[in-house]
Design a protein around this motif. Structure first.
Motif, mmCIF file in Angstrom:
data_model
loop_
_atom_site.group_PDB
_atom_site.id
_atom_site.type_symbol
_atom_site.label_atom_id
_atom_site.label_comp_id
_atom_site.label_asym_id
_atom_site.label_seq_id
_atom_site.Cartn_x
_atom_site.Cartn_y
_atom_site.Cartn_z
ATOM 1 N N SER A 102 -2.519 -3.910 -5.964
ATOM 2 C CA SER A 102 -1.493 -4.946 -6.018
ATOM 3 C C SER A 102 -0.423 -4.591 -7.054
ATOM 4 C CB SER A 102 -2.113 -6.309 -6.330
ATOM 5 O OG SER A 102 -2.790 -6.302 -7.572
ATOM 6 N N MET A 103 -0.798 -3.867 -8.103
ATOM 7 C CA MET A 103 0.191 -3.382 -9.069
ATOM 8 C C MET A 103 1.150 -2.406 -8.398
ATOM 9 S SD MET A 103 -2.480 -2.743 -12.223
ATOM 10 C CE MET A 103 -1.286 -1.984 -13.310
ATOM 11 N N ILE A 104 0.610 -1.517 -7.576
ATOM 12 C CA ILE A 104 1.434 -0.531 -6.870
ATOM 13 C C ILE A 104 2.373 -1.231 -5.892
ATOM 14 C CG2 ILE A 104 1.389 1.398 -5.232
ATOM 15 C CD1 ILE A 104 0.458 2.219 -8.005
ATOM 16 N N TYR A 105 1.840 -2.171 -5.107
ATOM 17 C CA TYR A 105 2.648 -2.827 -4.084
ATOM 18 C C TYR A 105 3.775 -3.661 -4.702
ATOM 19 C CZ TYR A 105 -1.468 -1.645 -1.250
ATOM 20 O OH TYR A 105 -2.499 -0.985 -0.630
ATOM 21 N N ILE A 138 -0.499 6.300 -1.379
ATOM 22 C CA ILE A 138 -1.192 6.076 -2.649
ATOM 23 C C ILE A 138 -2.520 5.365 -2.404
ATOM 24 C CG2 ILE A 138 -1.089 4.784 -4.830
ATOM 25 C CD1 ILE A 138 1.941 5.320 -4.853
ATOM 26 N N THR A 139 -2.515 4.384 -1.501
ATOM 27 C CA THR A 139 -3.741 3.639 -1.192
ATOM 28 C C THR A 139 -4.823 4.568 -0.651
ATOM 29 O OG1 THR A 139 -2.478 1.634 -0.704
ATOM 30 C CG2 THR A 139 -4.708 1.776 0.207
ATOM 31 N N LEU A 140 -4.482 5.351 0.365
ATOM 32 C CA LEU A 140 -5.482 6.205 1.013
ATOM 33 C C LEU A 140 -5.936 7.334 0.103
ATOM 34 C CD1 LEU A 140 -3.923 6.383 4.603
ATOM 35 C CD2 LEU A 140 -5.831 4.962 3.813
ATOM 36 N N HIS A 143 -8.135 5.963 -2.680
ATOM 37 C CA HIS A 143 -9.465 5.650 -2.171
ATOM 38 C C HIS A 143 -10.278 6.923 -1.951
ATOM 39 C CE1 HIS A 143 -12.675 3.510 -0.234
ATOM 40 N NE2 HIS A 143 -12.497 4.150 0.916
ATOM 41 N N TYR A 144 -9.596 8.001 -1.544
ATOM 42 C CA TYR A 144 -10.280 9.289 -1.347
ATOM 43 C C TYR A 144 -10.690 9.901 -2.689
ATOM 44 C CZ TYR A 144 -10.721 14.314 -0.548
ATOM 45 O OH TYR A 144 -11.158 15.620 -0.540
ATOM 46 N N LEU A 145 -9.755 9.903 -3.658
ATOM 47 C CA LEU A 145 -10.049 10.518 -4.961
ATOM 48 C C LEU A 145 -10.972 9.658 -5.811
ATOM 49 C CD1 LEU A 145 -6.656 11.906 -6.340
ATOM 50 C CD2 LEU A 145 -8.586 13.223 -5.483
ATOM 51 N N GLN A 146 -10.722 8.347 -5.787
ATOM 52 C CA GLN A 146 -11.392 7.387 -6.668
ATOM 53 C C GLN A 146 -11.275 7.799 -8.135
ATOM 54 O OE1 GLN A 146 -15.292 6.133 -5.417
ATOM 55 N NE2 GLN A 146 -14.637 5.724 -3.319
ATOM 56 N N PHE A 150 -5.170 8.898 -11.362
ATOM 57 C CA PHE A 150 -4.156 9.015 -10.322
ATOM 58 C C PHE A 150 -3.400 7.692 -10.173
ATOM 59 C CE2 PHE A 150 -3.058 8.153 -5.851
ATOM 60 C CZ PHE A 150 -2.082 9.122 -5.666
ATOM 61 N N HIS A 151 -4.131 6.595 -10.133
ATOM 62 C CA HIS A 151 -3.481 5.281 -10.024
ATOM 63 C C HIS A 151 -2.586 5.019 -11.223
ATOM 64 C CE1 HIS A 151 -3.477 1.078 -11.480
ATOM 65 N NE2 HIS A 151 -2.992 0.853 -10.274
ATOM 66 N N GLN A 152 -3.067 5.304 -12.428
ATOM 67 C CA GLN A 152 -2.291 5.030 -13.632
ATOM 68 C C GLN A 152 -0.998 5.833 -13.652
ATOM 69 O OE1 GLN A 152 -5.109 5.738 -16.820
ATOM 70 N NE2 GLN A 152 -6.540 4.222 -15.980
ATOM 71 N N ASN A 153 -1.076 7.096 -13.235
ATOM 72 C CA ASN A 153 0.133 7.929 -13.201
ATOM 73 C C ASN A 153 1.114 7.443 -12.135
ATOM 74 O OD1 ASN A 153 -0.684 9.623 -15.283
ATOM 75 N ND2 ASN A 153 -1.721 11.052 -13.909
#
Length: 325
Positions: A102-105, A138-140, A143-146, A150-153
């Protein structure tokens, strides 16, 4: 013997209602020490700041007629707070995704609002499709990397881009636009302007400069608050073992003050609210509605808001009336 504040000891961890933990990341706050129904009680409850400010922003958008994109942004801001509340309460992977994605979106939405302004419909449509594709990627991939890094960057890059673009627009689109409007009026009315009109014109010049100066102060304050939260969170990560020891030494409730991720929630929530408020004001000024909307920000420690002026419903402000007379 030194003075010691009244306190009580931390309880040993309770069996957690939401166990086992399935999230890919945990924070420095110890789990289930206060209640079996919230894994990280401080990190959970500090998200109520997001919920409070989201409803404040939504109410303000509806009451004062701000652009719909900001109403949607505050709804996204609310989802960030609720997602984070559920994530820290449960430490479940699905709730982690609700929190982080939700932060990304929401940040993608603000990028759309910033980069699509005054552009053609074709450009706006292409931009929307591009940002939707980016959010889906980014979502997919996340979810693949977990991998939380990656999310923070990704979030940091999106935030820096939208902030830099908004500052650029304020300085290189709004400032010249305000000057051009005043110069255009003076050029066409220079010979016929009365003394009152000349004074109003000078007053408008001062007002426009004051608007821009206050905008810089507003976004500077918000950015400082946001980065302070980020800095405290980094210290929380680096010195986690020491902080846990200190918390148990000082006991409750004072140990709560050493929960760095909780401070991250409070400060970044306030900082993001400042950014959205600044964005609303910037949009109104870009649309030439600085006569119709005012910033209400009585003190540096108060929360700002943009309100409709009493002269916005067909009533001409006295200074404007003098200028066009």
């Amino acid at each position: 013997m030194g003075l010691r504040l009244p306190s009580w000891s931390y309880d040993p961890p309770h069996p957690g209602y939401w166990e086992p933990v399935t999230s890919t990341i945990q924070w420095c706050e110890e789990d289930y020490y206060a209640t079996p129904y919230a894994a990280e009680i401080v990190n959970t409850l500090t998200n109520l700041m997001f919920v409070f400010l989201a409803f404040k922003g939504i109410r303000n958008c509806r009451k004062h007629g701000h652009d719909t994109v900001f109403l949607v942004a505050f709804v996204g801001y609310l989802l960030v707070g609720m997602g984070s509340f559920l994530f820290h309460a449960t430490l479940k992977y699905p709730m982690q995704l609700v929190d982080e994605l939700s932060m990304i979106y929401t940040t993608c939405l603000m990028n759309y609002a910033t980069f699509s302004y005054s552009k053609s419909r074709q450009y706006a449509l292409t931009l929307a499709l591009g940002l939707i594709s980016l959010a889906l990627f980014i979502t997919l991939y996340y979810h693949y990397l977990q991998d939380p890094l990656f999310h923070q960057n990704a979030y940091a890059i999106l935030t820096v881009v939208v902030l830099a673009r908004s500052m650029y627009v304020m300085e290189f689109s709004l400032r010249p636009s305000l000057r051009k409007n005043e110069e255009h009026f003076k050029l066409h009315h220079r010979m016929s302007m009365t003394a009152d009109q000349k004074e109003v014109s000078r007053s408008d010049d001062r007002r426009n400069e004051q608007i821009l100066a206050t905008m810089w102060l507003l976004i500077g304050t918000g950015l400082t608050i946001f980065l302070s939260g980020f800095g405290i969170w980094q210290l929380d990560n680096i010195f986690c073992s020491e902080l846990r020891t200190w918390r148990r030494e000082v006991g409750l409730p004072w140990g709560i003050l050493l929960e760095g991720h909780g401070w991250w929630h409070l400060l970044t929530g306030i900082g993001a609210y400042f950014y959205l408020t600044w964005g609303i004001w910037l949009r109104h000024c870009l649309n030439g509605r600085q006569e119709q909307y005012n910033l209400v920000w009585p003190t540096m420690i108060s929360l700002p808001k943009i309100v409709r002026s009493k002269y916005s419903n067909g009533i001409v402000a006295p200074d404007v009336a003098k200028k066009i007379r």
